[in-house]
Scaffold this active site. Structure first.
Site, PDB file in Angstrom:
ATOM      1  N   ASN A 201      -1.363  -0.306   7.375  1.00  0.00           N
ATOM      2  CA  ASN A 201      -0.886  -1.592   7.662  1.00  0.00           C
ATOM      3  C   ASN A 201       0.055  -2.385   6.519  1.00  0.00           C
ATOM      4  OD1 ASN A 201      -3.053  -2.006   6.095  1.00  0.00           O
ATOM      5  ND2 ASN A 201      -4.321  -3.379   7.486  1.00  0.00           N
TER       6      ASN A 201
ATOM      7  N   HIS B 173      -2.029  -5.085   1.632  1.00  0.00           N
ATOM      8  CA  HIS B 173      -3.183  -5.772   1.145  1.00  0.00           C
ATOM      9  C   HIS B 173      -2.819  -7.355   0.807  1.00  0.00           C
ATOM     10  CE1 HIS B 173      -7.304  -7.044  -0.138  1.00  0.00           C
ATOM     11  NE2 HIS B 173      -6.526  -7.558  -1.430  1.00  0.00           N
TER      12      HIS B 173
ATOM     13  N   ARG C  96       2.982  -6.860   9.232  1.00  0.00           N
ATOM     14  CA  ARG C  96       2.299  -5.626  10.008  1.00  0.00           C
ATOM     15  C   ARG C  96       2.827  -5.670  11.444  1.00  0.00           C
ATOM     16  NH1 ARG C  96      -3.283  -7.191   7.410  1.00  0.00           N
ATOM     17  NH2 ARG C  96      -3.704  -5.926   5.659  1.00  0.00           N
TER      18      ARG C  96
ATOM     19  N   LYS D 291       0.987  -1.057   0.073  1.00  0.00           N
ATOM     20  CA  LYS D 291      -0.119  -0.007  -0.104  1.00  0.00           C
ATOM     21  C   LYS D 291       1.041   1.280   0.085  1.00  0.00           C
ATOM     22  CE  LYS D 291      -3.935  -1.944   2.574  1.00  0.00           C
ATOM     23  NZ  LYS D 291      -4.467  -2.049   3.829  1.00  0.00           N
TER      24      LYS D 291
ATOM     25  N   TYR E 267     -12.117  -2.292  -3.088  1.00  0.00           N
ATOM     26  CA  TYR E 267     -12.579  -2.587  -1.868  1.00  0.00           C
ATOM     27  C   TYR E 267     -14.361  -2.598  -1.753  1.00  0.00           C
ATOM     28  CZ  TYR E 267      -8.071  -2.227   0.703  1.00  0.00           C
ATOM     29  OH  TYR E 267      -6.903  -2.494   0.893  1.00  0.00           O
TER      30      TYR E 267
ATOM     31  N   GLU F  65      -9.731 -10.357  -7.501  1.00  0.00           N
ATOM     32  CA  GLU F  65      -8.683  -9.180  -7.396  1.00  0.00           C
ATOM     33  C   GLU F  65      -7.660  -9.525  -8.310  1.00  0.00           C
ATOM     34  OE1 GLU F  65      -7.699  -9.491  -3.393  1.00  0.00           O
ATOM     35  OE2 GLU F  65      -9.474  -8.865  -2.464  1.00  0.00           O
TER      36      GLU F  65
ATOM     37  N   ARG G 160      -1.325 -14.326   3.907  1.00  0.00           N
ATOM     38  CA  ARG G 160      -2.426 -14.001   5.093  1.00  0.00           C
ATOM     39  C   ARG G 160      -1.471 -14.039   6.395  1.00  0.00           C
ATOM     40  NH1 ARG G 160      -6.851 -10.244   4.061  1.00  0.00           N
ATOM     41  NH2 ARG G 160      -7.757 -11.223   5.987  1.00  0.00           N
TER      42      ARG G 160
ATOM     43  N   THR H  81      -5.124  -7.518  10.888  1.00  0.00           N
ATOM     44  CA  THR H  81      -5.598  -6.266  10.170  1.00  0.00           C
ATOM     45  C   THR H  81      -5.021  -5.005  10.965  1.00  0.00           C
ATOM     46  OG1 THR H  81      -7.685  -7.171   9.141  1.00  0.00           O
ATOM     47  CG2 THR H  81      -7.176  -4.765   9.271  1.00  0.00           C
TER      48      THR H  81
ATOM     49  N   PHE I 274     -15.593   3.132   8.177  1.00  0.00           N
ATOM     50  CA  PHE I 274     -13.801   3.440   7.977  1.00  0.00           C
ATOM     51  C   PHE I 274     -13.492   3.540   6.518  1.00  0.00           C
ATOM     52  CE2 PHE I 274     -14.169  -1.419   8.048  1.00  0.00           C
ATOM     53  CZ  PHE I 274     -13.788  -1.595   6.916  1.00  0.00           C
TER      54      PHE I 274
HETATM   55  N1  UDP Z   1      -9.524  -0.675   7.797  1.00  0.00           N
HETATM   56  C1  UDP Z   1      -9.413   0.540   8.571  1.00  0.00           C
HETATM   57  N2  UDP Z   1     -10.382   0.202   9.633  1.00  0.00           N
HETATM   58  C2  UDP Z   1     -10.833  -0.662  10.023  1.00  0.00           C
HETATM   59  C3  UDP Z   1     -10.767  -1.811   9.310  1.00  0.00           C
HETATM   60  C4  UDP Z   1     -10.029  -1.887   8.129  1.00  0.00           C
HETATM   61  O1  UDP Z   1      -8.954   1.576   8.415  1.00  0.00           O
HETATM   62  O2  UDP Z   1     -11.646  -0.423  11.382  1.00  0.00           O
HETATM   63  C5  UDP Z   1      -8.566  -0.639   6.626  1.00  0.00           C
HETATM   64  C6  UDP Z   1      -7.176  -1.564   6.907  1.00  0.00           C
HETATM   65  O3  UDP Z   1      -6.282  -0.600   6.047  1.00  0.00           O
HETATM   66  C7  UDP Z   1      -7.508  -2.858   6.186  1.00  0.00           C
HETATM   67  C8  UDP Z   1      -8.210  -2.293   5.009  1.00  0.00           C
HETATM   68  O4  UDP Z   1      -9.228  -1.318   5.580  1.00  0.00           O
HETATM   69  O5  UDP Z   1      -6.124  -3.591   5.604  1.00  0.00           O
HETATM   70  C9  UDP Z   1      -9.378  -3.528   4.483  1.00  0.00           C
HETATM   71  O6  UDP Z   1     -10.018  -4.055   5.612  1.00  0.00           O
HETATM   72  P1  UDP Z   1     -10.000  -5.577   5.845  1.00  0.00           P
HETATM   73  O7  UDP Z   1     -10.991  -5.615   7.085  1.00  0.00           O
HETATM   74  O8  UDP Z   1     -10.311  -6.452   4.807  1.00  0.00           O
HETATM   75  O9  UDP Z   1      -8.518  -6.226   6.508  1.00  0.00           O
HETATM   76  P2  UDP Z   1      -7.579  -7.175   5.815  1.00  0.00           P
HETATM   77  O10 UDP Z   1      -8.276  -7.815   4.888  1.00  0.00           O
HETATM   78  O11 UDP Z   1      -6.687  -5.950   4.931  1.00  0.00           O
HETATM   79  O12 UDP Z   1      -6.535  -7.616   6.964  1.00  0.00           O
HETATM   80 MG    MG Z   2      -9.556  -7.733   3.300  1.00  0.00          MG
END
Ligand code: UDP
Ligand code: MG
Length: 160
Positions: free
Chosen positions: A123, A126, A103, A10, A50, A137, A86, A92, A58
């Site tokens: 973080n 992705h 992360r 990112k 997204y 994706e 992952r 996250t 958020f």
């Molecule tokens: N995110 C955020 N606040 C939240 C949850 C998610 O800013 O409360 C952002 C964060 O950068 C995250 C992205 O949105 O990586 C996508 O969220 P997801 O729950 O899909 O997490 P990921 O799959 O990236 O772990």
């Molecule tokens: Mg996700």
């Protein structure tokens, strides 16, 4: 069992100069880089990537984050690559991500902090969450001609 998954470094990762460090972790694990490019996405594209989060509280913070600079997009290939990547990414919110994960090692902010500030959680990466997302994706980010099939030194250890 050999899967492809989409990884984005990112804008926070690119701006912090962590492209090499993060990519190296995947290479050292033996994953194959099948595709790679730098892209600066706009809001329209961010909403496609997204889509599942567009209506969430958020989202505006997330959209600002993902459009604030270019990302490095890649397709990684390997045995059960989707869940492996992952695991290597960590949870996250970086505060909960254990040391040893990307992360957990390179970031530290929490859900609480990001929520209070009304900002997206920076973080660094992705990674596709499951097979269905990975397929969707990869199609969104890469044309077929951009994804390469080639032999790497790791194939010998995977195939025999
Ligand atoms: N995110 C955020 N606040 C939240 C949850 C998610 O800013 O409360 C952002 C964060 O950068 C995250 C992205 O949105 O990586 C996508 O969220 P997801 O729950 O899909 O997490 P990921 O799959 O990236 O772990
Ligand atoms: Mg996700």
């Amino acid at each position: 069992m050999i899967e492809k998954t989409l990884v984005l470094i990112k804008p926070d990762g690119v701006q912090r100069g962590l492209v090499g460090e993060i990519t190296q972790r995947f290479e050292k694990a033996g994953l194959k880089i099948a595709a790679m490019k730098m892209v600066w996405v706009d809001k329209k594209f961010a909403k496609k990537h997204y889509a599942e989060h567009v209506d969430k509280k958020f989202y505006s913070g997330l959209e600002s984050l993902i459009t604030m600079g270019p990302v490095v997009a890649m397709v990684l290939e390997g045995v059960e690559a989707i869940s492996l990547v992952r695991k290597m990414a960590g949870s996250t919110d970086p505060k909960s991500a254990p040391p040893g994960t990307i992360r957990g090692d390179y970031a530290h902010i929490s859900y609480d902090y990001a929520d209070k500030k009304g900002i997206g959680i920076k973080n660094l990466i992705h990674a596709s969450a499951n097979e269905k997302d990975a397929e969707k994706e990869i199609k969104l980010w890469f044309g077929k001609e951009e994804i390469h099939s080639y032999s790497s030194v790791h194939d010998v250890h995977i195939l025999k």
